[in-house]
Enzyme design. Structure first.
Site, PDB file in Angstrom:
ATOM      1  N   ASP A  48      -6.775   3.731  65.273  1.00 34.98           N
ATOM      2  CA  ASP A  48      -5.476   4.203  65.761  1.00 34.98           C
ATOM      3  C   ASP A  48      -5.561   4.528  67.255  1.00 34.98           C
ATOM      4  OD1 ASP A  48      -6.980   6.477  65.510  1.00 34.98           O
ATOM      5  OD2 ASP A  48      -5.539   7.575  64.274  1.00 34.98           O
ATOM      6  N   SER A  49      -6.763   4.315  67.849  1.00 34.33           N
ATOM      7  CA  SER A  49      -6.891   4.371  69.311  1.00 34.33           C
ATOM      8  C   SER A  49      -6.054   3.266  69.949  1.00 34.33           C
ATOM      9  CB  SER A  49      -8.357   4.251  69.732  1.00 34.33           C
ATOM     10  OG  SER A  49      -8.973   3.151  69.092  1.00 34.33           O
ATOM     11  N   ASP A  87      -7.566   2.186  60.379  1.00 36.85           N
ATOM     12  CA  ASP A  87      -7.224   3.608  60.333  1.00 36.85           C
ATOM     13  C   ASP A  87      -5.878   3.817  59.660  1.00 36.85           C
ATOM     14  OD1 ASP A  87      -9.288   5.094  61.446  1.00 36.85           O
ATOM     15  OD2 ASP A  87      -8.600   4.784  63.509  1.00 36.85           O
ATOM     16  N   LYS A 117      -9.760   3.856  56.833  1.00 36.86           N
ATOM     17  CA  LYS A 117     -10.489   5.042  57.313  1.00 36.86           C
ATOM     18  C   LYS A 117      -9.494   6.202  57.440  1.00 36.86           C
ATOM     19  CE  LYS A 117     -12.196   5.406  61.737  1.00 36.86           C
ATOM     20  NZ  LYS A 117     -11.453   6.537  62.314  1.00 36.86           N
ATOM     21  N   GLU A 119      -9.201  10.507  58.521  1.00 39.26           N
ATOM     22  CA  GLU A 119      -9.858  11.623  59.217  1.00 39.26           C
ATOM     23  C   GLU A 119      -9.785  12.890  58.355  1.00 39.26           C
ATOM     24  OE1 GLU A 119      -8.198  12.145  63.129  1.00 39.26           O
ATOM     25  OE2 GLU A 119      -8.701  10.102  63.742  1.00 39.26           O
ATOM     26  N   GLU A 186     -17.834  11.730  65.014  1.00 41.41           N
ATOM     27  CA  GLU A 186     -17.429  11.614  66.410  1.00 41.41           C
ATOM     28  C   GLU A 186     -17.753  12.882  67.190  1.00 41.41           C
ATOM     29  OE1 GLU A 186     -13.499  10.033  67.001  1.00 41.41           O
ATOM     30  OE2 GLU A 186     -13.515  10.458  69.155  1.00 41.41           O
TER      31      GLU A 186
HETATM   32  O1  KIV Z   1      -9.424   5.018  66.478  1.00 42.29           O
HETATM   33  C1  KIV Z   1     -10.601   4.849  66.860  1.00 42.29           C
HETATM   34  O2  KIV Z   1     -10.876   4.091  67.790  1.00 42.29           O
HETATM   35  C2  KIV Z   1     -11.652   5.588  66.174  1.00 42.29           C
HETATM   36  C3  KIV Z   1     -13.038   5.495  66.751  1.00 42.29           C
HETATM   37  C4  KIV Z   1     -13.118   6.285  67.990  1.00 42.29           C
HETATM   38  C5  KIV Z   1     -14.072   5.877  65.783  1.00 42.29           C
HETATM   39  O3  KIV Z   1     -11.401   6.232  65.212  1.00 42.29           O
END
Ligand code: KIV
Length: 268
Positions: A48-49, A87, A117, A119, A186
């Site tokens: 989600d980055s 994510d 994934k 969090e 992280e």
């Molecule tokens: O969204 C992302 O890029 C991440 C990584 C930093 C692990 O969750």
């Protein structure tokens, strides 16, 4: 180990057992993912980055499920071998396990990705259990969890204090017992990340968590030097694409303005 035809969660487990490090990178589109997969990466994370590096938002919170599915399906069309993890974005799984399952099912059905994934630890266990009950592989994410940035108030290293470190260790065990196939850690102290990796049987992938874990992940825009303003200590840049791309664009502008481009051979 020879690269298998497909990287699966079982292959990752074997890699941990054999002590072979796992490589993971974010990627969000077709063209980049083709290169990353062909280069031999084990896991692409459609992180989600994307909210930051693709859309220019300050945090990961605004990105939507539809946008994540768009990115993930572009990635899936490009890859032949690596595992694709996506994510679940903010607001699509916290506090509501039915919604979590519905969100994960949409990702799997509409993008063709291989895993999701999430969090968090204990507090999202019900959502994790429900997603796993549908046969969808789940990866956990502990330590600095950017979707909680407004709770933390800062992006500094997490779990330096004993209490938070103990909670993180417990959460890692909860994720393992629930059936997660891996955990991202992280920005936590290296010694703590090593302890976690040694205490669980599933692969632990670090970002800013030192070398004692089972693998590493970075955001591809950071590794390639496309982003410039983000300079955490853990980041190793392998290129300066910001300057290279800017230089190429400047050369193109120069050639257009000077009428050098297109030349005789570059036309019909
Ligand atoms: O969204 C992302 O890029 C991440 C990584 C930093 C692990 O969750």
């Amino acid at each position: 180990m020879k690269r298998p035809k497909r990287i699966t969660t079982h292959v990752l487990q074997e890699m941990k057992l054999k002590g072979e490090k796992i490589s993971m990178l974010t990627s969000y589109d077709y063209s980049m993912s083709k290169i990353v997969d062909q280069a031999g990466i084990d896991i692409i994370l459609v992180g989600d980055s994307a909210s930051n590096v693709m859309a220019g938002h300050e945090t990961t919170l605004p990105i939507t499920l539809d946008q994540m599915i768009y990115h993930a399906s572009s990635v899936v069309r490009a890859i032949e071998t690596c595992l694709v993890v996506v994510d679940l974005p903010f607001g699509t799984y916290q506090g509501n396990s039915k919604l979590a399952l519905a969100s994960a099912i949409r990702i799997m059905k509409e993008s063709g990705a291989h895993a999701v994934k999430l969090e968090g630890g204990k507090e999202i266990k019900e959502s994790i259990d429900r997603i796993l009950s549908a046969g969808i592989p789940v990866m956990g994410h502990l330590g600095l969890t950017p979707q909680s940035i407004y709770k933390f108030g800062t992006y500094v290293v997490r779990a330096r204090e004993e209490e938070e470190a103990a909670r993180l260790q417990e959460d890692a065990l909860v994720l393992e017992e629930s059936g997660c196939f891996g955990i991202v850690l992280e920005k936590i102290p290296a010694h703590l990340a090593t302890q976690v990796a040694e205490s669980v049987k599933i692969p632990v992938i670090g970002i800013g968590a030192g070398g004692g874990v089972d693998g590493q992940v970075l955001v591809i825009h950071d590794l390639l030097g496309i982003t410039q303003e983000f300079n955490p200590r853990f980041l190793r840049r392998y290129n300066n694409l910001y300057e290279e791309i800017k230089g190429s664009v400047q050369n193109y502008i120069r050639d257009v303005k000077s009428r050098d481009f297109p030349n005789e051979k570059e036309q019909y």
